[in-house]
Design a protein around this motif. Structure first.
Motif, PDB file in Angstrom:
ATOM      1  N   LEU A  40       0.936  -1.104   0.104  1.00  0.00           N
ATOM      2  CA  LEU A  40       0.020   0.134   0.136  1.00  0.00           C
ATOM      3  C   LEU A  40       0.922   1.299   0.018  1.00  0.00           C
ATOM      4  N   ALA A  41       1.968   1.200   0.712  1.00  0.00           N
ATOM      5  CA  ALA A  41       2.800   2.223   0.790  1.00  0.00           C
ATOM      6  C   ALA A  41       3.714   2.445  -0.770  1.00  0.00           C
ATOM      7  N   GLY A  42       3.717   1.515  -1.664  1.00  0.00           N
ATOM      8  CA  GLY A  42       4.484   1.668  -2.917  1.00  0.00           C
ATOM      9  C   GLY A  42       3.414   1.967  -3.723  1.00  0.00           C
ATOM     10  N   VAL A  43       2.019   1.804  -3.577  1.00  0.00           N
ATOM     11  CA  VAL A  43       1.066   2.305  -4.415  1.00  0.00           C
ATOM     12  C   VAL A  43       0.588   3.781  -4.172  1.00  0.00           C
ATOM     13  N   GLY A  54     -10.710  -2.285   2.575  1.00  0.00           N
ATOM     14  CA  GLY A  54     -11.007  -3.493   1.946  1.00  0.00           C
ATOM     15  C   GLY A  54      -9.616  -4.207   1.487  1.00  0.00           C
ATOM     16  N   ALA A  55      -8.459  -3.788   1.396  1.00  0.00           N
ATOM     17  CA  ALA A  55      -7.382  -4.608   0.925  1.00  0.00           C
ATOM     18  C   ALA A  55      -7.061  -5.696   2.375  1.00  0.00           C
ATOM     19  N   GLY A  61      -9.567 -12.531   4.638  1.00  0.00           N
ATOM     20  CA  GLY A  61     -10.309 -13.632   3.966  1.00  0.00           C
ATOM     21  C   GLY A  61      -9.539 -14.450   3.007  1.00  0.00           C
ATOM     22  N   VAL A  62      -8.432 -14.213   2.324  1.00  0.00           N
ATOM     23  CA  VAL A  62      -7.525 -15.072   1.889  1.00  0.00           C
ATOM     24  C   VAL A  62      -6.812 -16.190   3.124  1.00  0.00           C
ATOM     25  N   LEU A  63      -6.505 -15.557   3.982  1.00  0.00           N
ATOM     26  CA  LEU A  63      -5.969 -16.342   4.843  1.00  0.00           C
ATOM     27  C   LEU A  63      -6.910 -17.255   5.804  1.00  0.00           C
ATOM     28  N   LEU A 108     -14.755  -6.548  11.146  1.00  0.00           N
ATOM     29  CA  LEU A 108     -15.081  -6.906   9.708  1.00  0.00           C
ATOM     30  C   LEU A 108     -13.897  -7.859   9.266  1.00  0.00           C
ATOM     31  N   PHE A 109     -12.672  -7.624   9.859  1.00  0.00           N
ATOM     32  CA  PHE A 109     -11.676  -8.623   9.747  1.00  0.00           C
ATOM     33  C   PHE A 109     -11.612  -9.959  10.249  1.00  0.00           C
TER      34      PHE A 109
END
Length: 133
Positions: A40-43, A54-55, A61-63, A108-109
């Motif tokens: 996120l810092a790079g973007v 959301g990220a 969710g993926v984990l 949410l997480f």
């Protein structure tokens, strides 16, 4: 001999897959949260926004999809630590934005990790199938 599982009443058989242990899921949550903060810092999105929230929810969710349901609080805690420390309050400083706000983020997480881990935790019956050469 290979073990397969199917949900009761279903005709589709799937190979038995093992889930990550709870402590390994927590460790991967910390590593994934740090990697996502760097991405996120790079973007240029290392600020409090819906995109960053959301990220981190997608990361949880993926984990959660490869973890056991009992690991959902650890995954959510790791996601919350990096979201609060690097995205909301910057420079790795944890802050408190109020009980309602912080509890909603953690919920949410946790919901993302738990909902992703539940389908694989449904009970299945074991079926033994011999493999022919």
């Amino acid at each position: 001999m290979q073990l397969y599982r199917a949900r009761p009443g279903s005709h589709w058989y799937r190979p038995v897959t093992s889930r990550l242990a709870v402590d390994m899921s927590g460790a991967l949550g910390l590593v994934g949260g740090a990697a996502l903060a760097g991405a996120l810092a790079g973007v240029g999105e290392l600020r409090e926004s819906w995109f960053a929230l959301g990220a981190y929810a997608v990361l949880c969710g993926v984990l959660g999809a490869v973890s056991r349901p009992a690991a959902a609080p650890l995954i959510a805690g790791a996601g919350w630590l990096f979201f609060d420390g690097f995205v909301v309050h910057r420079y790795a400083q944890l802050g408190w934005s109020g009980t309602g706000t912080e509890l909603a983020r953690f919920a949410l997480f946790a919901a993302a990790a738990l909902l992703a881990s539940l389908p694989a935790a449904l009970p299945r019956r074991r079926v033994r199938v011999e493999r022919l050469a």
